[in-house]
Design an enzyme around this catalytic site. Sequence first.
Site, short mmCIF file in Angstrom:
data_model
loop_
_atom_site.label_atom_id
_atom_site.label_comp_id
_atom_site.label_asym_id
_atom_site.label_seq_id
_atom_site.Cartn_x
_atom_site.Cartn_y
_atom_site.Cartn_z
N LYS A 91 -10.57 14.29 -8.07
CA LYS A 91 -9.30 13.91 -7.43
C LYS A 91 -9.35 12.43 -7.10
O LYS A 91 -10.33 11.96 -6.51
CB LYS A 91 -9.14 14.72 -6.12
CG LYS A 91 -7.84 14.39 -5.39
CD LYS A 91 -6.68 15.22 -5.92
CE LYS A 91 -5.32 14.66 -5.54
NZ LYS A 91 -4.81 13.63 -6.48
N GLN A 112 -14.34 7.13 -3.92
CA GLN A 112 -13.46 8.30 -3.76
C GLN A 112 -14.27 9.57 -3.49
O GLN A 112 -13.85 10.42 -2.71
CB GLN A 112 -12.63 8.48 -5.05
CG GLN A 112 -11.42 9.38 -4.88
CD GLN A 112 -10.22 8.67 -4.27
OE1 GLN A 112 -9.90 7.56 -4.67
NE2 GLN A 112 -9.59 9.28 -3.30
N LYS A 115 -15.15 9.50 0.16
CA LYS A 115 -13.91 9.59 0.93
C LYS A 115 -13.40 11.03 0.95
O LYS A 115 -13.09 11.58 2.00
CB LYS A 115 -12.86 8.67 0.28
CG LYS A 115 -11.52 8.64 0.98
CD LYS A 115 -10.42 8.04 0.10
CE LYS A 115 -10.78 6.65 -0.39
NZ LYS A 115 -9.61 5.98 -1.01
N LYS A 127 -11.35 8.64 -10.57
CA LYS A 127 -10.36 7.55 -10.56
C LYS A 127 -10.03 7.19 -11.99
O LYS A 127 -10.85 7.40 -12.88
CB LYS A 127 -10.96 6.31 -9.86
CG LYS A 127 -9.92 5.34 -9.35
CD LYS A 127 -9.43 5.75 -7.99
CE LYS A 127 -8.32 4.86 -7.49
NZ LYS A 127 -8.05 5.14 -6.06
N ASP A 167 -2.04 4.74 -7.31
CA ASP A 167 -2.86 3.67 -6.70
C ASP A 167 -2.09 2.39 -7.02
O ASP A 167 -0.86 2.46 -7.24
CB ASP A 167 -4.28 3.67 -7.30
CG ASP A 167 -5.26 2.82 -6.49
OD1 ASP A 167 -5.76 3.29 -5.46
OD2 ASP A 167 -5.52 1.65 -6.88
N ASN A 242 2.68 0.07 -1.24
CA ASN A 242 2.81 1.37 -0.58
C ASN A 242 1.99 1.43 0.71
O ASN A 242 2.51 1.82 1.76
CB ASN A 242 2.36 2.47 -1.56
CG ASN A 242 2.28 3.81 -0.88
OD1 ASN A 242 1.23 4.20 -0.40
ND2 ASN A 242 3.40 4.51 -0.80
N SER A 379 -2.57 14.32 -0.46
CA SER A 379 -2.54 14.83 -1.83
C SER A 379 -3.12 16.24 -1.86
O SER A 379 -2.60 17.12 -2.57
CB SER A 379 -3.36 13.93 -2.76
OG SER A 379 -2.62 12.81 -3.16
P1 NDP Z 1 0.75 -1.19 -4.55
O1 NDP Z 1 0.74 -1.45 -6.01
O2 NDP Z 1 1.86 -0.40 -3.97
O3 NDP Z 1 0.65 -2.55 -3.74
C1 NDP Z 1 -0.42 -3.42 -3.91
C2 NDP Z 1 -0.20 -4.65 -3.06
O4 NDP Z 1 -1.40 -5.40 -3.04
C3 NDP Z 1 0.89 -5.56 -3.61
O5 NDP Z 1 1.50 -6.24 -2.56
C4 NDP Z 1 0.09 -6.50 -4.50
O6 NDP Z 1 0.70 -7.76 -4.66
C5 NDP Z 1 -1.19 -6.65 -3.71
N1 NDP Z 1 -2.28 -6.90 -4.65
C6 NDP Z 1 -2.71 -6.08 -5.63
N2 NDP Z 1 -3.68 -6.65 -6.36
C7 NDP Z 1 -3.87 -7.85 -5.83
C8 NDP Z 1 -4.73 -8.91 -6.14
N3 NDP Z 1 -5.62 -8.83 -7.16
N4 NDP Z 1 -4.67 -10.01 -5.35
C9 NDP Z 1 -3.77 -10.08 -4.31
N5 NDP Z 1 -2.92 -9.10 -4.00
C10 NDP Z 1 -2.97 -8.01 -4.74
O7 NDP Z 1 -0.67 -0.47 -4.26
P2 NDP Z 1 -1.09 0.40 -2.99
O8 NDP Z 1 -0.43 -0.08 -1.76
O9 NDP Z 1 -0.97 1.82 -3.38
O10 NDP Z 1 -2.66 0.09 -2.92
C11 NDP Z 1 -3.20 -0.96 -2.11
C12 NDP Z 1 -4.67 -0.69 -1.85
O11 NDP Z 1 -4.81 0.57 -1.16
C13 NDP Z 1 -5.56 -0.55 -3.08
O12 NDP Z 1 -6.85 -1.03 -2.76
C14 NDP Z 1 -5.64 0.95 -3.30
O13 NDP Z 1 -6.78 1.31 -4.01
C15 NDP Z 1 -5.71 1.42 -1.85
N6 NDP Z 1 -5.34 2.80 -1.60
C16 NDP Z 1 -4.13 3.30 -2.00
C17 NDP Z 1 -3.80 4.60 -1.70
C18 NDP Z 1 -2.47 5.16 -2.04
O14 NDP Z 1 -2.22 6.30 -1.64
N7 NDP Z 1 -1.60 4.45 -2.72
C19 NDP Z 1 -4.74 5.49 -1.00
C20 NDP Z 1 -5.94 4.84 -0.54
C21 NDP Z 1 -6.21 3.54 -0.86
P3 NDP Z 1 1.39 -8.14 -6.07
O15 NDP Z 1 2.71 -7.42 -6.08
O16 NDP Z 1 1.53 -9.61 -6.02
O17 NDP Z 1 0.47 -7.66 -7.15
O1 2IT Z 2 -7.70 5.48 -3.22
C1 2IT Z 2 -7.14 6.56 -2.98
O2 2IT Z 2 -7.60 7.35 -2.16
C2 2IT Z 2 -5.88 6.85 -3.68
N1 2IT Z 2 -5.41 6.01 -4.44
C3 2IT Z 2 -5.19 8.17 -3.47
C4 2IT Z 2 -5.80 9.23 -4.32
C5 2IT Z 2 -5.06 10.56 -4.34
O3 2IT Z 2 -5.52 11.41 -5.11
O4 2IT Z 2 -4.10 10.76 -3.61
#
Ligand code: NDP
Ligand code: 2IT
Length: 447
Positions: A91, A112, A115, A127, A167, A242, A379
């Site tokens: 997952k 993961q 976690k 992943k 992600d 997100n 999830s």
């Molecule tokens: P999104 O794609 O929704 O948003 C990512 C954000 O981070 C954007 O604002 C993006 O800016 C910025 N960003 C991404 N890459 C870079 C980079 N290399 N340098 C600077 N800024 C960057 O992703 P999420 O919000 O889903 O994910 C954000 C983080 O949270 C990640 O590390 C992800 O692994 C982690 N995460 C996400 C989960 C989820 O449920 N979605 C769960 C747990 C962890 P730009 O638009 O300029 O690229």
């Molecule tokens: O980093 C993470 O924990 C996620 N991107 C969410 C994974 C999931 O299966 O909901």
Amino acid sequence: MLDEKLQPIFDDVLRRNPGELEFHQAVREVLDSLGAVVAKHPHYAENALIERICEPERQIIFRVPWIDDAGKVQINRGFRVQFNSALGPFKGGLRFHPSVLVGTIKFLGFEQTFKNALTGMPIGGGKGGSDFDPKGRSEAEVMRFCQSFMTELARHLGEYTDVPAGDIGVGQREIGYMFGQYKRMTNRYESGVLTGKGLTWGGSRVRTEATGYGAVYFVQRMLQRRGEDFAGRKVVVSGAGNVAIYTIEKAQELGGKVIACSDSNGYVMDESGIDLALLREIKERKRGRVSDYAKARGKSATYVEGGSVWDVPTDIAMPSATQNELNGEDARKLVKNGVRAVGEGANMPCLPEAVRVFADAKVLFGPGKATNAGGVATSALEMQQNASRDSWTFEETEERLATIMHGIHDRCAQTAEEYGEPGNYVLGANIAGFIRVAEAMRALGVV
Ligand code: NDP
Ligand code: 2IT
């Protein structure tokens, strides 16, 4: 210095995964915490158990060909690293970002695994993703890419096998296109094969909000142990995706004043507090930039192109963009400016030096694998609802999320105490996650 039993394991990881710096970093951080475990319980160092935990069960790399709007053939690389299925089906999310290499996905799959174990739910770790860059691509291009990606990935998935989600670069839109393709290929409405789905086609309430909300719950619980809370506190969040958006929403709900967020081009500072409705309009609907937010917001907002959001003085910092986005120097700046708590919404956003700086300054620090576990936990709640063909209310689902986050917090805190380092959430998270995976693996034989 690593424990003498662990150093050879780490040396092997370096030798067998050359150049995969992020993977090395993630493994090193966990091994750093395990010295105390193998000293207290030597059986965990037997039967190559730790070596097996550092080796993915399966790594899939595939070609993703697709045709762009100009009729030109494009090639990307697809990945799925099925890291550990001792606790349940693999997952974990899918990341679409041009920086993605196999080592990126491997580090994320490794994190993961621990976690997911920490959530206490029956989910293994995995992943995946691609070096596809969704920026500037049309809806039709994104759809064609997702369909091609799923055409190969589908054979490796299943409700009892491997269940991806979103992600970076993968949200509900992309999950929809992938679910649609999976359904066509299999002729099965197998809701439990992907999570992060829309509410009308098998999704769970609160999944969209879950990572950000959960991260705030975790930090709130850390603060409460010191008799503090979010009310009246300044909060800085990096990213504007997100995780960032729903971190901002929950922090504001708890009375925090969120004064800055960012994207990869720069950051915006808004002294009167981020206007979340405006930010959501720009990011979620228009797929715009934080610079657009600053323009639309007018006088109260300042946009700093190319700047670091960690320059902004704050009480609470929530790095929620990407790995290695907060270095030692940033951490020293934050400490100098009086930061009290840091919660990692992203995966591994703080470099090891930054983590040490926070620890030395006694700043509360919630590591990603604990703090951001609310997304994957919800999830797993989505999988439960799919399995029982049920759908819960927002209130019920959010309450479950809050209970899970408090459970994760308390498990980390208690484990840190047990190992003589109260308040060390990094140690607590790594050890508690490891023990749950290790116990299941021991029970399953040499797997
Ligand atoms: P999104 O794609 O929704 O948003 C990512 C954000 O981070 C954007 O604002 C993006 O800016 C910025 N960003 C991404 N890459 C870079 C980079 N290399 N340098 C600077 N800024 C960057 O992703 P999420 O919000 O889903 O994910 C954000 C983080 O949270 C990640 O590390 C992800 O692994 C982690 N995460 C996400 C989960 C989820 O449920 N979605 C769960 C747990 C962890 P730009 O638009 O300029 O690229
Ligand atoms: O980093 C993470 O924990 C996620 N991107 C969410 C994974 C999931 O299966 O909901």
